[in-house]
Design a protein around this motif. Sequence first.
Motif, PDB file in Angstrom:
ATOM      1  N   TRP A   1       0.843  -1.212   0.000  1.00 35.94           N
ATOM      2  CA  TRP A   1       0.000   0.000   0.000  1.00 35.94           C
ATOM      3  C   TRP A   1       0.873   1.254   0.000  1.00 35.94           C
ATOM      4  O   TRP A   1       0.651   2.175  -0.774  1.00 35.94           O
ATOM      5  N   ASP A   2       1.851   1.289   0.877  1.00 42.44           N
ATOM      6  CA  ASP A   2       2.689   2.473   0.996  1.00 42.44           C
ATOM      7  C   ASP A   2       3.432   2.755  -0.317  1.00 42.44           C
ATOM      8  O   ASP A   2       3.645   3.903  -0.687  1.00 42.44           O
ATOM      9  N   ARG A   3       3.802   1.711  -1.003  1.00 44.12           N
ATOM     10  CA  ARG A   3       4.573   1.829  -2.249  1.00 44.12           C
ATOM     11  C   ARG A   3       3.683   2.323  -3.394  1.00 44.12           C
ATOM     12  O   ARG A   3       4.151   3.047  -4.253  1.00 44.12           O
ATOM     13  N   PHE A   4       2.428   1.875  -3.415  1.00 42.51           N
ATOM     14  CA  PHE A   4       1.586   2.141  -4.590  1.00 42.51           C
ATOM     15  C   PHE A   4       0.288   2.897  -4.280  1.00 42.51           C
ATOM     16  O   PHE A   4      -0.602   2.958  -5.121  1.00 42.51           O
ATOM     17  N   LYS A   5       0.182   3.473  -3.099  1.00 43.23           N
ATOM     18  CA  LYS A   5      -1.098   4.097  -2.709  1.00 43.23           C
ATOM     19  C   LYS A   5      -1.500   5.257  -3.617  1.00 43.23           C
ATOM     20  O   LYS A   5      -2.685   5.545  -3.770  1.00 43.23           O
ATOM     21  N   GLY A   6      -0.519   5.869  -4.252  1.00 44.01           N
ATOM     22  CA  GLY A   6      -0.813   6.982  -5.155  1.00 44.01           C
ATOM     23  C   GLY A   6      -1.652   6.567  -6.354  1.00 44.01           C
ATOM     24  O   GLY A   6      -2.301   7.410  -6.992  1.00 44.01           O
ATOM     25  N   LEU A   7      -1.646   5.289  -6.656  1.00 45.82           N
ATOM     26  CA  LEU A   7      -2.402   4.807  -7.821  1.00 45.82           C
ATOM     27  C   LEU A   7      -3.893   4.649  -7.530  1.00 45.82           C
ATOM     28  O   LEU A   7      -4.701   4.501  -8.447  1.00 45.82           O
ATOM     29  N   PHE A   8      -4.230   4.592  -6.225  1.00 49.45           N
ATOM     30  CA  PHE A   8      -5.638   4.362  -5.858  1.00 49.45           C
ATOM     31  C   PHE A   8      -6.294   5.702  -5.495  1.00 49.45           C
ATOM     32  O   PHE A   8      -5.876   6.367  -4.545  1.00 49.45           O
ATOM     33  N   LYS A   9      -7.302   6.088  -6.278  1.00 47.84           N
ATOM     34  CA  LYS A   9      -7.933   7.400  -6.117  1.00 47.84           C
ATOM     35  C   LYS A   9      -9.353   7.257  -5.544  1.00 47.84           C
ATOM     36  O   LYS A   9      -9.946   6.189  -5.635  1.00 47.84           O
ATOM     37  N   GLY A  10      -9.870   8.337  -5.005  1.00 44.48           N
ATOM     38  CA  GLY A  10     -11.257   8.381  -4.563  1.00 44.48           C
ATOM     39  C   GLY A  10     -11.406   8.302  -3.064  1.00 44.48           C
ATOM     40  O   GLY A  10     -10.433   8.476  -2.311  1.00 44.48           O
ATOM     41  N   ALA A  11     -12.646   8.033  -2.627  1.00 43.75           N
ATOM     42  CA  ALA A  11     -12.936   7.921  -1.195  1.00 43.75           C
ATOM     43  C   ALA A  11     -12.207   6.696  -0.616  1.00 43.75           C
ATOM     44  O   ALA A  11     -11.856   5.773  -1.363  1.00 43.75           O
ATOM     45  N   PHE A  12     -11.993   6.724   0.706  1.00 45.16           N
ATOM     46  CA  PHE A  12     -11.184   5.650   1.305  1.00 45.16           C
ATOM     47  C   PHE A  12     -11.796   4.250   1.081  1.00 45.16           C
ATOM     48  O   PHE A  12     -11.081   3.271   0.905  1.00 45.16           O
ATOM     49  N   ILE A  13     -13.125   4.182   1.044  1.00 44.31           N
ATOM     50  CA  ILE A  13     -13.778   2.881   0.814  1.00 44.31           C
ATOM     51  C   ILE A  13     -13.435   2.385  -0.600  1.00 44.31           C
ATOM     52  O   ILE A  13     -13.078   1.213  -0.793  1.00 44.31           O
ATOM     53  N   ILE A  14     -13.516   3.286  -1.565  1.00 42.49           N
ATOM     54  CA  ILE A  14     -13.236   2.922  -2.964  1.00 42.49           C
ATOM     55  C   ILE A  14     -11.768   2.529  -3.109  1.00 42.49           C
ATOM     56  O   ILE A  14     -11.438   1.527  -3.772  1.00 42.49           O
ATOM     57  N   ARG A  15     -10.889   3.274  -2.457  1.00 46.22           N
ATOM     58  CA  ARG A  15      -9.454   2.968  -2.530  1.00 46.22           C
ATOM     59  C   ARG A  15      -9.191   1.580  -1.916  1.00 46.22           C
ATOM     60  O   ARG A  15      -8.434   0.782  -2.467  1.00 46.22           O
ATOM     61  N   GLY A  16      -9.841   1.310  -0.796  1.00 45.89           N
ATOM     62  CA  GLY A  16      -9.675   0.007  -0.142  1.00 45.89           C
ATOM     63  C   GLY A  16     -10.193  -1.131  -1.004  1.00 45.89           C
ATOM     64  O   GLY A  16      -9.539  -2.172  -1.136  1.00 45.89           O
ATOM     65  N   LEU A  17     -11.358  -0.902  -1.611  1.00 42.96           N
ATOM     66  CA  LEU A  17     -11.945  -1.938  -2.485  1.00 42.96           C
ATOM     67  C   LEU A  17     -11.037  -2.216  -3.687  1.00 42.96           C
ATOM     68  O   LEU A  17     -10.750  -3.373  -4.009  1.00 42.96           O
ATOM     69  N   GLU A  18     -10.570  -1.158  -4.315  1.00 42.11           N
ATOM     70  CA  GLU A  18      -9.726  -1.329  -5.507  1.00 42.11           C
ATOM     71  C   GLU A  18      -8.424  -2.031  -5.140  1.00 42.11           C
ATOM     72  O   GLU A  18      -7.953  -2.920  -5.851  1.00 42.11           O
ATOM     73  N   PHE A  19      -7.879  -1.640  -3.993  1.00 41.49           N
ATOM     74  CA  PHE A  19      -6.649  -2.261  -3.510  1.00 41.49           C
ATOM     75  C   PHE A  19      -6.857  -3.777  -3.315  1.00 41.49           C
ATOM     76  O   PHE A  19      -6.034  -4.594  -3.726  1.00 41.49           O
ATOM     77  N   GLY A  20      -7.982  -4.117  -2.698  1.00 43.47           N
ATOM     78  CA  GLY A  20      -8.294  -5.533  -2.463  1.00 43.47           C
ATOM     79  C   GLY A  20      -8.420  -6.307  -3.764  1.00 43.47           C
ATOM     80  O   GLY A  20      -7.893  -7.427  -3.885  1.00 43.47           O
TER      81      GLY A  20
END
Lengths: 195, 148
Positions: B80-99
């Motif tokens: 997450w720390d390495r690639f968090k910049g790639l996930f945009k939007g609200a925290f729920i959306i970022r978490g979902l996309e990350f998953g």
Amino acid sequence: MLYLSISGFVLPGHLNNETGSKRWVVSQNSSLSVNGSTNVNKFSCVIPSYDQMDTLTLKESKMDKGVILSGNIGLAISSFDCHNSAMTKQLQKTLEEKQFPVLHIRFLSLNKLPELASKPESITGLVEIELAGVSKRFEVNYQISQDNQNVVHLLGLRDINFSDFNLTPPRKLGGMIKTKDQLSVNFRLNMKTMD
Amino acid sequence: MPPTMPISSNLIKMKKILLTGLIAGCILFVLSYGGLYLAVRFFPSLFTEYNNPLFNSDGSRDVLFYMHAFIISFALSWFWDRFKGLFKGAFIIRGLEFGFVYSIIALLPVMWISFSSLDITVVMVLSWFFYGLAQAIIAGVVFAKVNP
């Protein structure tokens, strides 16, 4: 007189008068089943047919009122079938089949001489069970009967524990799935009397 | 020579990754094993296939089993720390996309090779996939909140 004192007075009529003993040959349609449970299912593993020709000898003990039942049956652990290949492999692994491939049941005694009628008679007896290299004596509840073809049916029931034989019941997923220590052993021997 | 971050900045970053991983690990520990306990209790038929010598049965690896929530959390925290910049939007959306990203990149190939090589059922593999997906989404939501 000597003959009478040996066979006529000492021994009951239905034992062999010549030797004072009766021999039963275990037939192939004998079976053994083991029933157990886990916290997610129940299992029943059977050895459906016994492939040896072993003999049990019944003899009245001169020391006490009991009856000596001697003989040994050896059952290959690899013959167990739990109706589910994974379960079968698990049981064989738990019983350490590779190291101890045979389960032995040694018959030691009966509490009384069976009547051998068509109606099943409840008796008890001692057996020694050898499993995974550990031998342990148990009192077994039997139902014994004889059909009109002179086949003796001996049904033995006994609850044992894995831990009696220093075996650990399997546990999976960090102990979330646990096999209960208790097993119910149930064997049915069909035997023909040898003259 | 590429510019390097000062040592104190690296330490702060490392501390953040570890702390976020620890928080996610504690949450995943409770939810994963609590969920597993409830699933075993209420859907026992789904677990009968685990009575198989394929799975460790002597308890010798129980500690490793229960450490899994922390292992996956620390690994995902670094990811997450390495690639968090790639996930945009609200925290729920970022978490979902990350998953979902984690599940497609890491879980799917592992489940594929597991099913093709081990004597396990489709239900078992699917349950592992969705279990891992749920863990990654929960971890992702925690990371997006704690280490945005």
